[in-house]
Design a protein around this motif. Sequence first.
Motif: not given
Length: 466
Positions: A123-127, A301-304, A309-317
């Motif tokens: 799922i997270r492309h870490t295989s 970090n795995i931004n997936y 695809d994910l973008s998360k942080g302070e006041n950011k999602f």
Amino acid sequence: MKKVLLLIIVTANAFVYSQKSRQENQLDSIFTFMYNQNQFNGTVLISDKGKIIYNKGFGFSNEVKKTKNNSTTIYELASCSKQFTAAAIVLLKRDGKLDYKDKISDYLPELEFWNNVTILDLIRHTSGIPEYLIDLSKNIDDNTIATNQDLINYYAVKKDSLQFLPGQKHRYINTNYALLATIIERVSGIEYSRFLEKNIFKPLKMKNTFVYNRRQSPKKIKNYAIGYVWAKNTFDKVIYEAPGYDDKMVYKLDGIVGTAKVNSTVEDLYKWINTLKNNTFFSPDEFDLMTSVTKTTEGQNINYGFGLDLSKGENKFSFGHTGSWDGYSTFVYHNMVKDRTIIVLQNFKMGTYPYANINEILDYKPLSIEYKRKINSPESEIKKYIGTYIDEKDEKQFITYLDGYLVHNSSRVAWDMRFFPVDENEFQAVRQGGTDGVLKFIKQEDGKMKLEMLQYGSLMGSGIRK
């Protein structure tokens, strides 16, 4: 007092309508100019604060019949399909039929030599599993269409080593989601397409969304967009395996699902986004897991998340995905903080989308130049740059002319890349996904013409015309 209050309300409504109309006109202007210079062909839906403010199609869904793209045109989603594959895994987990930490060899015994890879790694492309796209197509006859089982059989014989230990790195690999599709089938006992239809598309009333292998099982589908590429050295739009393009890879891999092959409309996808953001189908805990930024065992970090695809942080999602396959270019995005959705579906490989300009318009900011406009330049002025340019390694760069554009190829790769004039001596590339590329021509003191090839302002190569 009532008259004053009514006047205030009417004035406020008029202001809001005026602002919305202005935004719509600006968006329409940008997409129209991009369509006119061969950089957009498809349908776009944009909503802000939960309200759709723009929904329009450009170009043709079928170049032969000249049927136009519109708000209900159906497109192949390419890699934007992955979020539905991951969602199916969540539903099976909910029903207690699998666990994210299960080893894939529990369900795919043919691949027991990858026994430390888990479902969550897929799922997270870490295989660490290798990419099937190129290798498998090279080992298939031109008249054969491979399936997921063919992919599994291929690796069962090949027994490739993992590229890294599971969980150690994040590397986006399409094979992961093809294997997930087969796990879904083996756990549920029904076909992948049927599982998605029964458990996701029907409950959410996504009436124009389905899994479709258009070469393996062709059907007549109303308002369906065919994916196109440019035939070599022309502006004729053709499918991949057509004589003018002659690439059999997408044909040979057409039977593989999970990584692509979900087809949908912008309006159905908008229903899907609303379902995700409002937790009306998945629980808050499930959605949090699906959109969690995690880390590799090396601390990166795995931004997936789950096909997102994910973008998360302070006041950011924000979450979403892009896709490119078989002449389709797709983009599905939602900003949770601003409650903003952008969905772009195109049936043209070179299509792109003005992401920065869209957000500038919605945020009432001045517009930047995200994509340069094609200038009107006489044919004679453009043709003066054609010729063969040679660099210090004796590699040849071939510049030819085609209907107001320059076309670049090299002795190493037949790029067939088209460039339009944006200045007297500067030409902008029409490239997949809008990737920046520029040809710049500089006359030297000795009278010879120099070619500079730039990408995002950095010099990638050069040559002197001989």
